[in-house]
Every structure is written in C-alpha cells, then in structure tokens.
Design a protein around this motif. Structure first.
Motif, PDB file in Angstrom:
ATOM      1  N   TRP A 226       0.866  -1.121  -0.244  1.00 40.54           N
ATOM      2  CA  TRP A 226      -0.154   0.017   0.050  1.00 40.54           C
ATOM      3  C   TRP A 226       1.023   0.979   0.016  1.00 40.54           C
ATOM      4  O   TRP A 226       1.939   1.308   0.732  1.00 40.54           O
ATOM      5  CB  TRP A 226      -0.738   0.130   1.183  1.00 40.54           C
ATOM      6  CG  TRP A 226      -1.696   1.287   1.324  1.00 40.54           C
ATOM      7  CD1 TRP A 226      -3.081   1.489   0.585  1.00 40.54           C
ATOM      8  CD2 TRP A 226      -1.647   2.599   1.942  1.00 40.54           C
ATOM      9  NE1 TRP A 226      -3.455   2.625   0.953  1.00 40.54           N
ATOM     10  CE2 TRP A 226      -2.542   3.363   1.712  1.00 40.54           C
ATOM     11  CE3 TRP A 226      -0.378   2.937   2.479  1.00 40.54           C
ATOM     12  CZ2 TRP A 226      -2.528   4.631   2.105  1.00 40.54           C
ATOM     13  CZ3 TRP A 226      -0.380   4.277   2.969  1.00 40.54           C
ATOM     14  CH2 TRP A 226      -1.518   5.301   2.638  1.00 40.54           C
ATOM     15  N   PRO A 227       0.615   2.215  -0.787  1.00 44.58           N
ATOM     16  CA  PRO A 227      -0.587   2.411  -1.746  1.00 44.58           C
ATOM     17  C   PRO A 227      -0.492   1.387  -2.865  1.00 44.58           C
ATOM     18  O   PRO A 227       0.684   0.845  -3.137  1.00 44.58           O
ATOM     19  CB  PRO A 227      -0.223   3.902  -2.397  1.00 44.58           C
ATOM     20  CG  PRO A 227       0.624   4.443  -1.407  1.00 44.58           C
ATOM     21  CD  PRO A 227       1.443   3.345  -0.591  1.00 44.58           C
ATOM     22  N   ARG A 260      -5.911  -2.339   3.487  1.00 42.93           N
ATOM     23  CA  ARG A 260      -5.606  -1.509   2.573  1.00 42.93           C
ATOM     24  C   ARG A 260      -5.236  -2.318   1.302  1.00 42.93           C
ATOM     25  O   ARG A 260      -5.345  -1.642   0.257  1.00 42.93           O
ATOM     26  CB  ARG A 260      -4.700  -0.262   2.757  1.00 42.93           C
ATOM     27  CG  ARG A 260      -5.231   0.575   3.978  1.00 42.93           C
ATOM     28  CD  ARG A 260      -4.339   1.598   4.555  1.00 42.93           C
ATOM     29  NE  ARG A 260      -3.173   0.855   5.243  1.00 42.93           N
ATOM     30  CZ  ARG A 260      -2.239   1.479   5.865  1.00 42.93           C
ATOM     31  NH1 ARG A 260      -1.758   2.341   5.809  1.00 42.93           N
ATOM     32  NH2 ARG A 260      -1.527   0.479   6.472  1.00 42.93           N
ATOM     33  N   ASP A 261      -4.772  -3.283   1.421  1.00 41.69           N
ATOM     34  CA  ASP A 261      -4.227  -4.209   0.293  1.00 41.69           C
ATOM     35  C   ASP A 261      -5.348  -5.419   0.155  1.00 41.69           C
ATOM     36  O   ASP A 261      -5.187  -6.220   1.027  1.00 41.69           O
ATOM     37  CB  ASP A 261      -2.918  -4.589   0.537  1.00 41.69           C
ATOM     38  CG  ASP A 261      -2.373  -5.428  -0.541  1.00 41.69           C
ATOM     39  OD1 ASP A 261      -3.079  -5.499  -1.515  1.00 41.69           O
ATOM     40  OD2 ASP A 261      -1.311  -6.018  -0.509  1.00 41.69           O
TER      41      ASP A 261
END
Length: 487
Positions: A226-227, A260-261
C-alpha cells in the motif's frame, strides 16, 4: 580496523552515566540486524551508537554510490535516542529495537515526502507509513534514510530523473540493479543491515544478485503493498538484508493482511523442510544459458550444496512468458501514467514516457489473451511442485554491467521493455506470484557478485527461507565477503 565509535550514555543528556561497548565500524558492517537488536536489548549497545555508525558509513559511501534520495540524519538520531531511553527502561519493542534500516523511496514514511524517483512528485509529507514500514517501526527499527529507485520503479536499473545514477558498491562503474537500487547498494556497502524493497519483475532480486546480498520476494500478498500500484497483480514487497536470518525475521514481522491491500492474506504453512529436500536444479531457466561468469560461480556453489540436499536436474515446463509480462507491464504503466506523461513527459524517464504510446497498441482482446496465457503459465509452474519441494537456479544470467547503461553490451536497447531482455530468470515468478529469494553464491570475474535463486510453491515462503538458510551456511566457505569493500 575501521574507525571505532564509542557512546557514553548521558554525555549529551545529563542522565546517569552508562558505558556501552566500543563498536568497530568493520564489526558493525559485518553484523546482522538481529544480532545488533539482541545486543541493544541486553544493554551492550546503544541505538544512538548504531545510528551514528550507519549515518557515518552511508555518508562516507554516498558520494560514490548515491544510494539515498534523502538521509534523515536529525530524525534518525532523535528516534535512536528515544529507542535508547526505552531500552534503558526495559521497554524493548521487538527484535530490531534500535537497529538502523533504510526504506525504498516508493514506500510512504509518515512525515517525509515520497518522491519515487520522479521530478513530477511533490514534497508533501506522507500522512501515514506503508504497512511494511510501520511494522518495522513497531519492532523498534530506526530509519536512517530513503533509498533511490528509478522513476516509479519501472525498470531494473538504478537511474532516475530525480536522483541520477546509483552505483554498485563493489565497483562504482557497475550497475547495482533495480528498481530497489539504493536499498541493495546501501546494504551491500554495510551502512545498514536491512532495507525495504519492492519487486514487480525482479526489483528486489536483481539488486540482491548484482550487489551480493540477500533479497526476498515473498508470495504475492504475503506482505501487504500500500498504496496500490498500476501493476497490482505483479507487485510484491520484500526485504534486502545481509543474511537469510534477517530476511526471515523481517518477513515474520511484516507478513499478514492489511485492509488497505485486498490481495494481502495470512498464511503460515508448516515451515519444516525435509532433511534432504527434493530440489529441482535448473541450470538454464527457460532455456536461456547464463553467462560464463555466472555459470562458473553457480557450478562452484552447487559443489558446496551437494552435501545438504538432493539435486535433480530438470527444465521448467513452460516457455519464457515475455509477451505476457510485456502486455501486463506496458498496459499497466503506460495507461496508469498516461495523464502524467501527457503533462510532464519532458521531465520524465524517456523509457517510461514511451510506454504511454506503446500501451495504445494493445486491444482489450490482447489484454485478456495475456491473462489467459498467464493462467496457463501459472498452472504449469504449480505442477512443478508435485515433483519437487523447491527449485534452484541462478538469479541472473549475467553479472553487473555499466552503471549508466540500460542493457548490457549487445542487449536489446530498442525493446519495449529493455530491462526484461536481461532479467529472464526473475520476472516470470512475478507472473506466477510464487516466493523466490536470491542468496549470494560467490564472486565472479572482476569480483562481481552472483546470486542463486530458490523458488517455492505458492505460500511456501517459510520453506524457501529455511532452505535458503541451509544454502547460506553451506556456501559460507566459498563466499569471500558479505559486504563490499569500504571506500
């Protein structure tokens, strides 16, 4: 012997005096991260002392190798002082408490900008750190700087429009490999025992092989990324270290899902490896013979490995998936950065900017055809592990070439992706997502490092690491050095 760094706790802060062990710089350069962490936890070494060593060595090498987008001297010393106070109070965060590390400049580090090797990025500080970075900080590590990467990590060499050319510490005329160029170079120089990297086509393993260090690409999703990236289905995060022991420790600290992933997951299969694992020996992966220099070093390594495993010569059951990788990479990077290229092509890496045009040559049918062929390749590679526990092969078919060059002499400079023309042993395992690690296996002509690559089945990370540690021990007698000569 190198310069000795002494640290007397309290000299600068007016607290009760505590004497730490003297630390010779050459001893520091040879030490692993876990070893340093253990000595900090025992009260023998000071985190500030270690940060001073790391910053001194990084600064000493920097004019020659250019491994850092930014050295964070003040912040590192401040953080080290906090870790020192915590250690004195018995509050050790984890096995890397007080240990200096470096992070690749495409991973956000809270409070610092993330330049990604590009002049198109800003100096806006990151609001939060990448998962791998935050988990290492949670284990007590001290970040001394952000390491160089080619623009947006798009290629396998070490140059970028923002930071210029990163060089190999074994010989500054050589390429360190990329895209985790600065991470490989600074670990090989001895400045830090651990650095972070990312690998979507070999970007951890290429610099590990060229710089003579350990580089691990875990199973896709084992370490959250992440990002997200424009090539999400190829992108892995992984450590570059001085030893397999440290790579395994970092992997244990940073593995596991992050919301987030969406690709990240938690999987911990049995770590045991048979006493004599059945290993498929691949001398010429995908039918591509290594150079004479690599072949010679690899042959010497095999002789040392024979007592610790059963090697069975085999060939990989699928052709080199170059067209598949090109389709995924060119469309991902070309379309993903097309708006940036349209606005800023004049200040971007010309090779990256060119992908925006090349991407337009692919139709939707071409892309889905590439996905179908990827599935066929992955299935073929999975079937290999019905016969073998692991695969063993060279990491790279060549050793390091000129630092300024994009391809070795005689290479395909005009190819859509010049860098994949000389990395045929690495990027296929990004297509399959399988774990792979590069371990130093000796020095070739001109003392150029070479690496051997161990590949495992999906989620077989622990088995790969366990066998890599065996190989490292067996090869120790044949390896001349673990870090490059000091300037």
């Amino acid at each position: 012997m190198g310069r000795t760094v002494r640290r007397r706790l309290g000299e600068a802060r007016g607290v009760a005096m505590t004497r730490f062990a003297t630390l010779d710089l050459d001893q520091y350069r040879a030490a692993g991260g876990l070893e340093l962490g253990r000595r900090v936890a025992s009260g023998e070494l000071s985190p500030v002392q270690l940060a001073e060593c790391a910053l001194h060595l990084a600064s000493e090498a920097e004019p020659r190798i250019n491994a850092y987008a930014a050295l964070l001297t003040e912040r590192a010393l401040r953080d080290a002082a906090e870790r020192e106070a915590e250690a004195r109070a018995g509050q050790v965060r984890g096995p890397l408490h007080g240990v200096p590390i470096a992070i690749k400049d495409n991973m956000p580090y809270q409070g610092e900008p993330t330049w990604k090797g590009s002049r198109t990025t800003t100096d806006t500080p990151a609001g939060t750190s990448a998962p791998m970075v935050s988990r290492l900080l949670g284990a007590g590590a001290v970040v001394i700087g952000r390491t160089t990467t080619p623009e947006f990590g798009w290629k396998g060499t070490g140059s970028s429009p923002r930071t210029g050319i990163t060089r190999n510490p074994w010989n500054p005329a050589w390429n360190p490999g990329g895209s985790s160029a600065g991470s490989g170079a600074t670990v090989a120089s001895g400045a830090v025992p651990i650095a972070t990297g990312t690998d979507a086509g070999g970007s951890v393993r290429i610099p590990a092989a060229f710089c003579g260090v350990v580089g691990m690409k875990p199973t896709l999703g084992a370490i959250p990324v992440w990002p997200g990236t424009v090539n999400e289905s190829l992108s892995h995060a992984g450590p570059i270290t001085r030893s397999v022991e440290d790579a395994a420790a970092v992997f244990d600290l940073v593995r596991g899902p992050d919301p987030r992933d969406p690709q990240s997951y938690w999987s911990r299969p049995p770590a045991s490896v048979p006493d004599r694992p059945r290993v498929g020996l691949v001398r010429a992966p995908f039918g591509i013979e290594p150079s004479g220099a690599v072949e010679s070093v690899f042959a010497d390594a095999l002789a040392l490995l024979a007592p610790v495993t059963d090697l069975h010569e085999t060939k990989l059951p699928a052709p080199l998936p170059r067209e598949v990788f090109e389709a995924l990479w060119v469309t991902g990077r070309g379309l993903g950065f097309r708006h940036l290229v349209a606005e800023h092509a004049d200040i971007m890496d010309p090779g990256l900017a060119r992908l925006a045009t090349l991407a337009e040559e692919y139709s939707l049918a071409d892309y889905y055809d590439a996905l179908a062929r990827r599935r066929e390749f992955n299935a073929a590679m999975s079937r290999v592990f019905t016969d073998f526990d692991l695969l063993l092969m060279p990491t790279m078919p060549i050793t390091a070439f000129a630092a300024e060059a994009e391809v070795p002499p005689g290479g395909e400079a005009g190819a859509p992706l010049p860098w994949i023309t000389w990395t045929p042993y690495t990027y296929p395992f990004n297509i399959s997502g399988q774990p792979a690690i590069s371990v130093p296996c000796g020095l070739g002509a001109g003392k150029a490092p070479a690496g051997l690559q161990i590949v495992g089945p999906w989620a077989g990370d622990d088995a790969v690491l366990a066998f890599a540690a065996r190989c490292e021990r067996a090869l120790a007698a044949g390896n001349e050095a673990t870090v490059a000569p000091r300037w």
